[in-house]
Design a protein around this motif. Structure first.
Motif, PDB file in Angstrom:
ATOM      1  N   CYS A  11       0.911  -1.139  -0.024  1.00 38.74           N
ATOM      2  CA  CYS A  11       0.014  -0.058   0.100  1.00 38.74           C
ATOM      3  C   CYS A  11       0.697   1.186   0.040  1.00 38.74           C
ATOM      4  O   CYS A  11       1.765   1.315   0.608  1.00 38.74           O
ATOM      5  CB  CYS A  11      -0.678  -0.152   1.311  1.00 38.74           C
ATOM      6  SG  CYS A  11      -1.857   1.220   1.390  1.00 38.74           S
ATOM      7  N   GLU A  15      -2.700   6.263   1.178  1.00 38.78           N
ATOM      8  CA  GLU A  15      -3.554   5.363   1.527  1.00 38.78           C
ATOM      9  C   GLU A  15      -3.478   4.934   3.023  1.00 38.78           C
ATOM     10  O   GLU A  15      -4.646   4.630   3.692  1.00 38.78           O
ATOM     11  CB  GLU A  15      -3.776   4.566   0.240  1.00 38.78           C
ATOM     12  CG  GLU A  15      -4.985   3.508   0.392  1.00 38.78           C
ATOM     13  CD  GLU A  15      -5.020   2.574  -0.508  1.00 38.78           C
ATOM     14  OE1 GLU A  15      -5.807   1.735  -0.533  1.00 38.78           O
ATOM     15  OE2 GLU A  15      -4.120   2.569  -1.545  1.00 38.78           O
ATOM     16  N   TRP A  16      -2.287   4.217   3.058  1.00 36.38           N
ATOM     17  CA  TRP A  16      -2.083   3.540   4.479  1.00 36.38           C
ATOM     18  C   TRP A  16      -2.486   4.287   5.595  1.00 36.38           C
ATOM     19  O   TRP A  16      -2.986   3.873   6.556  1.00 36.38           O
ATOM     20  CB  TRP A  16      -0.979   3.015   4.411  1.00 36.38           C
ATOM     21  CG  TRP A  16      -0.235   1.916   5.334  1.00 36.38           C
ATOM     22  CD1 TRP A  16      -0.745   0.649   5.373  1.00 36.38           C
ATOM     23  CD2 TRP A  16       0.442   2.284   6.676  1.00 36.38           C
ATOM     24  NE1 TRP A  16       0.034   0.149   6.507  1.00 36.38           N
ATOM     25  CE2 TRP A  16       0.276   1.063   7.391  1.00 36.38           C
ATOM     26  CE3 TRP A  16       0.616   3.447   7.444  1.00 36.38           C
ATOM     27  CZ2 TRP A  16       0.960   0.946   8.865  1.00 36.38           C
ATOM     28  CZ3 TRP A  16       1.169   3.437   8.705  1.00 36.38           C
ATOM     29  CH2 TRP A  16       1.114   1.969   9.200  1.00 36.38           C
ATOM     30  N   ARG A  18      -4.290   6.883   6.163  1.00 43.75           N
ATOM     31  CA  ARG A  18      -5.966   7.079   5.968  1.00 43.75           C
ATOM     32  C   ARG A  18      -6.610   6.009   6.498  1.00 43.75           C
ATOM     33  O   ARG A  18      -7.557   5.991   7.213  1.00 43.75           O
ATOM     34  CB  ARG A  18      -6.310   7.353   4.565  1.00 43.75           C
ATOM     35  CG  ARG A  18      -6.256   8.794   4.213  1.00 43.75           C
ATOM     36  CD  ARG A  18      -6.966   9.108   2.976  1.00 43.75           C
ATOM     37  NE  ARG A  18      -6.567   8.474   1.933  1.00 43.75           N
ATOM     38  CZ  ARG A  18      -5.659   9.095   1.022  1.00 43.75           C
ATOM     39  NH1 ARG A  18      -4.979  10.150   1.269  1.00 43.75           N
ATOM     40  NH2 ARG A  18      -5.361   8.425  -0.364  1.00 43.75           N
TER      41      ARG A  18
END
Length: 143
Positions: A11, A15-16, A18
């Motif tokens: 990831c 994104e990770w 979040r």
């Protein structure tokens, strides 16, 4: 770790971050995870801080960092991509990954609201929250 059937998903950093903020986990592990993410490239790779550096930045003991690292690895939030060698001054290298099924286990929606069975639910303040006092502009006006 056996990943043959369902390996963790690599990831990207943002994104990770979040997702981990919305996942239930021990607070020290979440703090370590977010601290480690600051060392990652945008692809979530090349995380190489030493345990000592993490402990200094987080203001905790090295043993606390080691325990939290173990938890994050065991729960598949990070994966070791290279073994370090302290005699050569090389640290372990990690990358950010998502555990299988993590999106079904989140306790907050993308806006930070609590979720339960797909529905947003109100939360009660815990006892640890009761000592917090308001310090915003409204509280200053009343003094």
């Amino acid at each position: 770790m056996e990943w043959a059937d369902n390996p963790p998903t690599p990831c990207g950093r943002f994104e990770w971050e979040r997702i981990i903020k919305r996942a239930p986990m021990p607070k020290g592990c979440k703090f370590l995870g977010l601290t480690m993410a600051t060392f990652a490239g945008t692809d979530g790779e090349n995380i190489r801080p030493s345990v000592r550096r993490l402990a200094l930045e987080m203001e905790v003991s090295e043993r606390t960092v080691i325990r939290a690292l173990g938890w994050l690895r065991e729960e598949e939030w990070i994966a070791k991509t290279r073994q370090g060698n302290r005699w050569l001054g090389k640290t372990n290298e990690y990358r950010l990954v998502l555990p299988p099924g993590v999106l079904e286990r989140l306790h907050l929606d993308p806006d930070g609201e609590p979720i339960s069975d797909g529905k947003v639910v109100p939360i009660r303040p815990s006892l640890s929250d009761t000592h917090v006092t308001q310090t915003g502009p409204e509280s200053r006006k009343s003094k």
